[in-house]
Scaffold this active site. Structure first.
Site, short mmCIF file in Angstrom:
data_model
loop_
_atom_site.label_atom_id
_atom_site.label_comp_id
_atom_site.label_asym_id
_atom_site.label_seq_id
_atom_site.Cartn_x
_atom_site.Cartn_y
_atom_site.Cartn_z
N ARG A 265 57.60 18.90 -10.73
CA ARG A 265 55.81 19.38 -10.86
C ARG A 265 54.53 19.04 -11.69
O ARG A 265 55.76 19.06 -13.40
CB ARG A 265 55.73 21.02 -11.00
N CYS B 102 61.52 24.31 -0.26
CA CYS B 102 61.72 24.86 1.29
C CYS B 102 61.21 24.56 2.79
O CYS B 102 62.23 24.50 3.53
CB CYS B 102 60.67 26.25 1.08
N LYS C 46 55.77 38.27 -3.55
CA LYS C 46 57.55 37.79 -4.70
C LYS C 46 57.76 38.90 -5.87
O LYS C 46 56.34 39.45 -6.19
CB LYS C 46 57.48 36.68 -4.95
N HIS D 140 62.61 33.14 0.51
CA HIS D 140 62.81 32.41 -0.18
C HIS D 140 62.82 32.78 -1.48
O HIS D 140 62.34 34.30 -2.17
CB HIS D 140 61.29 31.43 -0.61
N HIS E 227 66.96 29.71 1.29
CA HIS E 227 66.41 30.11 2.23
C HIS E 227 66.78 31.21 3.40
O HIS E 227 68.00 30.38 3.60
CB HIS E 227 65.21 28.91 2.46
#
Length: 640
Positions: free
Chosen positions: A364, A335, A466, A512, A386
């Site tokens: 990650r 993002c 979300k 997103h 996005h």
RNA sequence: GCCGAUGUAGCUCAACUGGCAGAGCAACUCAUUCGUAAUGAGUAGGUUACCGGUUCAAUUCCGGUCAUCGGCUCCA
């Protein structure tokens, strides 16, 4: 006198109190023996499940549940978990029991013990359970006061904590043999009803699922009313293991993992074919749907991550590097990069919605214990986008994304997935008012699209709530793939604006979203769903050409060249080996189509096509074969 | 990260209580020219995950590290 109405049996009046079992037994012995539990409907309409030993004391409607009912199977598994607890108590008297529920396809019991429990310890527990089952102890329900319960369970901190959490003044206990457990039931009538069971595995599990609590020992098992059902279940698990993408990925040379880079996948040539085909299709759909593709760097300055809030809320999962004395981070999300692209010039309301798509490689840091093939890795490509929009665009944008997800999943053969709405987490940015608005907006969108969903409280991203889409793997574990996240917070953090009709600056809203989720995870699930037998359009090798002997090599070569020229993925097996062997290897390599070339084919200028897994062998002309291929592949059919 | 288990040839697996590490498949060589799931014979292949300890001797026993598997927590 009470009036009883038993479904499929009739109405009765009772002078004296009687258990359900005795009542039914007096009318139909066979049925009483078969029934596992009863669903009661009281006069006021309230419903509850009860043991067959339940003593009737008021007017009731009764529905008897037979062994094939889902609730009966749950009850059996739950009762077997009690039997396991008794066995554990007999062998390890010092064990302190926590909870032992039924779960899908089985049960577990958590307990504390100052000793290591290993797989070798399961056999004695199973043997002890068998004794308890053959003793056929009844499950005896008893209501006690909380104080009485505290006395019964003194010395067991887990049960005492559970008792304190119960709202009623009375609590329910069940006695089996001389073992008493805190449990609301219902249960099977007696331990003898357990026809077959097996203890499956041992695991650690935190008390109440909280990392900060003590880790207890958990033993998983499963049980059935019939011996064959246990066998079928164990066979099913064994078969499912053959679909494991980690095994298939290695066998078919799609990807690999190495000690030198744990959790970081290596893609091999055949795996890359699958990836690229999926992404070609993905790009086509996105361009059609009004997206513009971008790509942003993998390493960005720490300053950016401070601005975005990742430093405060996501640092644990990030990797950091130093470049010329300056601090940078490897991106865990795409993002901020997309926002910088947006910010590189001024925007007008007339442009909205702006849809930036990015196949972004993110890294990650995942805890070592959670890595799992392609499903859980430390670097993966998100099929991210996005969307910068006006608030009034949100409804139509979210609906468009939901439709895109449905369409893509259908193409890849995923018929069943489930939806969750994940709401504000404790650790978050943005005002409560923002979160209210965002959560409401998403819920409205779900409802407008008639999706069934459950709410997953506290599981949202730190910047917004979300909608998550979950798909099952071969062992029916679910994995989150698509997600749609609504974000009012980042635009503020980065102070992004657009010029409105009123000639004033306004703040856009961001969505997103990912559809595949991570390309890696998606491919893993795709492999498992097809057990490696991918549809023709994605199969890394589509056709194996198998000459019967080297006398037919030049004709085979010709076929091979035609297929290659037409853009099909073919392999020519020109080794001097038996046809049987070549077929076997094509089968093991899960190649969807085989073309056998011998005397007959060479003379008639044809090919003999054999589908994977045998059957349907056809001798056709080359052109006919090409048109079959074309038709199937162009339509991205999920089967041959 | 936590609990438990596992780590032997490219793959699947052997090696009783410590005594020179073995098989099938795959690879390679030779022969076989084959009609719908394995033709035969031969050759080569191992610092038993890594580091340390005990022992005359360690794949085997002990400790540590790493990785993997099944869970928990976390997550796309």
């Amino acid at each position: 006198m009470v009036n009883i109405d038993v479904e499929n049996l009739g109405k009765f009046s009772l002078e004296e109190s009687s258990s359900i079992f005795n009542l039914i037994s007096s009318k139909n012995k066979e049925l009483a023996r078969k029934a596992i539990i009863a669903e009661l409907t009281f006069k006021d309409g309230a419903k509850k499940f009860a043991d067959m030993n339940f003593v009737i004391s008021s007017d009731l409607k009764i529905k008897l549940l037979l062994p094939d009912d889902e609730k009966s199977i749950d009850t059996l598994n739950h009762s077997t978990s009690h039997v396991m607890a008794i066995a554990i108590k007999n062998i390890y008297p010092e064990a302190k029991f926590a909870i032992g529920p039924s779960i899908k396809d089985g049960f577990y019991y958590d307990f504390e013990i100052d000793k290591t429990i290993s797989p070798g310890d399961l056999k004695p527990i199973e043997d002890e359970m068998k004794k308890i089952i053959s003793s056929n102890y009844p499950f005896e329900r008893k209501e006690v006061t909380k104080d009485e319960a505290r006395e019964i369970f003194k010395g067991n901190p887990y049960k005492l904590e559970l008792i304190n959490d119960i709202k009623d003044e009375k609590v329910i206990t069940y006695k089996t043999g001389n073992f008493i457990d805190l449990c609301s039931g219902p249960h099977i009538i007696s331990t003898g009803r357990i026809a077959a069971f097996k203890l499956l595995s041992i695991a650690g599990a935190y008390w109440r699922g909280d990392e900060k609590n003590k880790m207890l020992i958990r033993i998983y098992g499963t049980s059935f009313f019939k011996k064959e059902d246990l066998k079928d279940y164990l066979d099913k698990i064994e078969r499912a293991k053959l679909s494991d993408h980690r095994k298939i990925g290695k066998d078919l040379e799609l990807f690999s993992f190495h000690d030198e880079a744990p959790g970081f996948p290596f893609w091999h040539p055949k795996g890359m074919i699958i990836r690229n085909l999926i992404l070609d299709y993905w790009r086509k759909i996105h361009i059609e749907s009004g997206y513009q593709e971008i790509q942003t760097p993998i390493i960005l300055s720490n300053e950016l991550w401070h601005t975005s809030g990742h430093w405060d809320h996501y640092k644990e999962n990030m990797y950091f590097v130093k470049i010329d004395e300056n601090d940078y981070a490897v991106k865990p999300m795409n993002c901020p990069g997309a926002i910088l692209v947006y910010k590189s010039r001024q925007h007008s309301y007339k442009e909205f919605p702006i849809r930036y798509a990015e196949l972004g490689l993110v890294h990650r840091h995942e805890k070592s214990g959670v890595l799992h093939g392609l499903f859980r890795v430390r670097n993966f490509t998100q099929d991210d986008a996005h969307i910068f929009a006006l608030e009034e665009n949100l409804g139509t944008e979210i609906t468009a994304i939901i439709n895109m997800i449905g369409k893509m999943y259908e193409v890849f053969g995923f018929k069943s997935y489930h939806v969750e709405l994940s709401t504000r987490p404790e650790d978050r940015i943005g005002s409560d008012e923002m979160w209210d608005r965002a959560e409401k907006k998403l819920e409205e969108a779900i409802k407008e699209n008639n999706l069934e969903y459950k709410i997953n409280p506290g599981d949202g991203a730190f910047y917004g709530p979300k909608i998550d889409f979950h798909i099952k793997d071969s062992l029916e574990r679910t994995w989150q793939c698509a997600t749609i996240q609504l974000d009012f917070a980042m635009p503020e953090k980065f102070d992004i604006t657009y010029m409105g009709e009123d000639n004033l600056k306004h703040r856009p809203v961001m969505i997103h979203r990912v559809i595949l989720g991570s390309v890696e995870r998606f491919i893993g699930i795709l492999i498992e769903n097809y057990s490696g037998n991918l549809p023709l359009w994605i199969a890394p090798v589509q056709v194996a050409i198998l000459p019967i002997s080297d006398r037919f090599h030049s004709y085979s070569e010709k076929i091979y060249k035609v297929l290659k020229k037409e853009g099909y993925r073919a392999e020519l097996d020109s080794r001097v080996e038996s046809l049987n062997k070549k077929i076997r290897q094509a089968e093991l390599n899960k190649i969807p189509l085989m073309v056998v070339i011998g005397e007959k084919e060479q003379e008639s200028d044809t090919v003999t096509v054999r589908k994977k897994a045998g059957g349907d062998i056809k001798n056709i002309s080359i052109n006919e074969f090409l048109s079959v291929l074309k038709e199937n592949i162009e339509n991205r059919k999920t089967s041959l």
